[in-house]
Design a protein around this motif. Structure first.
Motif, PDB file in Angstrom:
ATOM      1  N   LYS A  92      -2.194   8.354   6.743  1.00  0.00           N
ATOM      2  CA  LYS A  92      -2.620   7.596   5.504  1.00  0.00           C
ATOM      3  C   LYS A  92      -2.203   5.973   5.550  1.00  0.00           C
ATOM      4  O   LYS A  92      -2.833   5.218   5.392  1.00  0.00           O
ATOM      5  CB  LYS A  92      -1.857   8.131   4.577  1.00  0.00           C
ATOM      6  CG  LYS A  92      -2.280   9.442   3.865  1.00  0.00           C
ATOM      7  CD  LYS A  92      -3.488   9.539   3.124  1.00  0.00           C
ATOM      8  CE  LYS A  92      -3.703  10.835   2.620  1.00  0.00           C
ATOM      9  NZ  LYS A  92      -5.195  10.931   2.158  1.00  0.00           N
ATOM     10  N   GLU A  95      -4.394   4.082   7.864  1.00  0.00           N
ATOM     11  CA  GLU A  95      -5.786   3.790   7.154  1.00  0.00           C
ATOM     12  C   GLU A  95      -5.627   2.643   5.982  1.00  0.00           C
ATOM     13  O   GLU A  95      -6.399   1.756   5.937  1.00  0.00           O
ATOM     14  CB  GLU A  95      -6.471   5.120   6.337  1.00  0.00           C
ATOM     15  CG  GLU A  95      -7.751   4.922   5.738  1.00  0.00           C
ATOM     16  CD  GLU A  95      -8.083   6.228   5.011  1.00  0.00           C
ATOM     17  OE1 GLU A  95      -9.108   5.928   4.089  1.00  0.00           O
ATOM     18  OE2 GLU A  95      -7.661   7.140   5.334  1.00  0.00           O
ATOM     19  N   ASN A  99      -7.371  -1.080   6.271  1.00  0.00           N
ATOM     20  CA  ASN A  99      -7.891  -1.466   4.921  1.00  0.00           C
ATOM     21  C   ASN A  99      -7.569  -2.662   4.714  1.00  0.00           C
ATOM     22  O   ASN A  99      -8.348  -3.487   4.305  1.00  0.00           O
ATOM     23  CB  ASN A  99      -8.158  -0.345   3.869  1.00  0.00           C
ATOM     24  CG  ASN A  99      -9.155  -0.501   2.863  1.00  0.00           C
ATOM     25  OD1 ASN A  99      -9.937  -1.286   3.071  1.00  0.00           O
ATOM     26  ND2 ASN A  99      -8.911   0.103   1.753  1.00  0.00           N
ATOM     27  N   ILE A 113     -13.979   3.378   5.279  1.00  0.00           N
ATOM     28  CA  ILE A 113     -13.087   3.760   6.548  1.00  0.00           C
ATOM     29  C   ILE A 113     -12.920   5.169   6.535  1.00  0.00           C
ATOM     30  O   ILE A 113     -12.582   5.930   5.492  1.00  0.00           O
ATOM     31  CB  ILE A 113     -11.734   2.946   6.535  1.00  0.00           C
ATOM     32  CG1 ILE A 113     -12.053   1.442   6.468  1.00  0.00           C
ATOM     33  CG2 ILE A 113     -10.810   3.374   7.678  1.00  0.00           C
ATOM     34  CD1 ILE A 113     -11.013   0.694   5.831  1.00  0.00           C
ATOM     35  N   SER A 114     -12.846   5.639   7.714  1.00  0.00           N
ATOM     36  CA  SER A 114     -12.582   7.048   8.078  1.00  0.00           C
ATOM     37  C   SER A 114     -12.160   7.433   9.340  1.00  0.00           C
ATOM     38  O   SER A 114     -12.256   6.789  10.275  1.00  0.00           O
ATOM     39  CB  SER A 114     -14.127   7.921   7.814  1.00  0.00           C
ATOM     40  OG  SER A 114     -13.721   9.306   7.974  1.00  0.00           O
ATOM     41  N   SER A 115     -11.228   8.642   9.350  1.00  0.00           N
ATOM     42  CA  SER A 115     -10.589   9.045  10.519  1.00  0.00           C
ATOM     43  C   SER A 115     -11.046  10.397  11.054  1.00  0.00           C
ATOM     44  O   SER A 115     -10.334  11.049  11.581  1.00  0.00           O
ATOM     45  CB  SER A 115      -8.835   8.950  10.435  1.00  0.00           C
ATOM     46  OG  SER A 115      -8.891   9.738   9.482  1.00  0.00           O
ATOM     47  N   LYS A 155     -13.353  12.743   0.822  1.00  0.00           N
ATOM     48  CA  LYS A 155     -12.070  12.042   0.342  1.00  0.00           C
ATOM     49  C   LYS A 155     -11.933  12.749  -1.186  1.00  0.00           C
ATOM     50  O   LYS A 155     -12.293  13.465  -1.749  1.00  0.00           O
ATOM     51  CB  LYS A 155     -12.287  10.637   0.070  1.00  0.00           C
ATOM     52  CG  LYS A 155     -11.948   9.928   1.466  1.00  0.00           C
ATOM     53  CD  LYS A 155     -11.995   8.386   1.323  1.00  0.00           C
ATOM     54  CE  LYS A 155     -11.951   8.039   2.841  1.00  0.00           C
ATOM     55  NZ  LYS A 155     -11.486   6.456   2.733  1.00  0.00           N
TER      56      LYS A 155
END
Length: 155
Positions: A92, A95, A99, A113-115, A155
């Motif tokens: 978290k 990210e 961002n 944005i993504s993991s 999300k």
């Protein structure tokens, strides 16, 4: 009796060695196991990749990440990354930091944005399709929008 055992052993070795012949392994098959470093993708024909390469280099500079993929569409820019195993508990924060950095450096861009590994895999598959065939323009943009929608749904 020994001759039969030798023939069975020889036949099984022959079968095992011939099973793996001429199978090409794609990046999407190895995405979850190793670093693939996909090239930056631009879904539109007229845009250059220089801007997207800069974004990829900026995100790759984070020491917690080991693989980054960036796709730029008409409206959005998708940034997908894989986090090193030791930093998984801080995802978290990572990210949030990515961002924040992207919003400061590129205020005009709209980032997603993504993991998530699935999103990363789909991004690599999009890259492979764009390299291998005439999967450009409208088709690529539609697939890109589907991936962005998947990201928002997760999300």
């Amino acid at each position: 009796m020994r001759a039969i055992q030798r023939w069975v052993l020889l036949a099984s070795l022959l079968l095992l060695s011939s099973c793996d012949q001429n199978q090409q392994v794609t990046d999407s098959q190895l995405t979850l196991m190793k670093t693939t470093n996909p090239s930056p993708i631009v879904t539109q024909k007229n845009k250059s990749k220089d801007h997207v390469k800069d974004i990829e280099q900026d995100v790759s500079s984070f020491p917690e990440l080991y693989d980054v993929a960036v796709v730029e569409g008409k409206k959005d820019t998708l940034v997908v990354y894989k986090v090193k195993h030791l930093y998984r508990f801080k995802m978290k924060k990572i990210e949030k930091d990515i961002n924040k950095m992207l919003e400061q450096k590129y205020p005009a861009e709209n980032f997603t944005i993504s993991s998530d590994y699935k999103i990363f895999l789909e991004t690599v598959r999009l890259d492979e399709k764009m390299k291998s065939s005439n999967y450009k323009g409208k088709k690529a943009e539609n697939r890109f929008n589907e991936i962005v929608k998947m990201t928002k749904d997760l999300k």
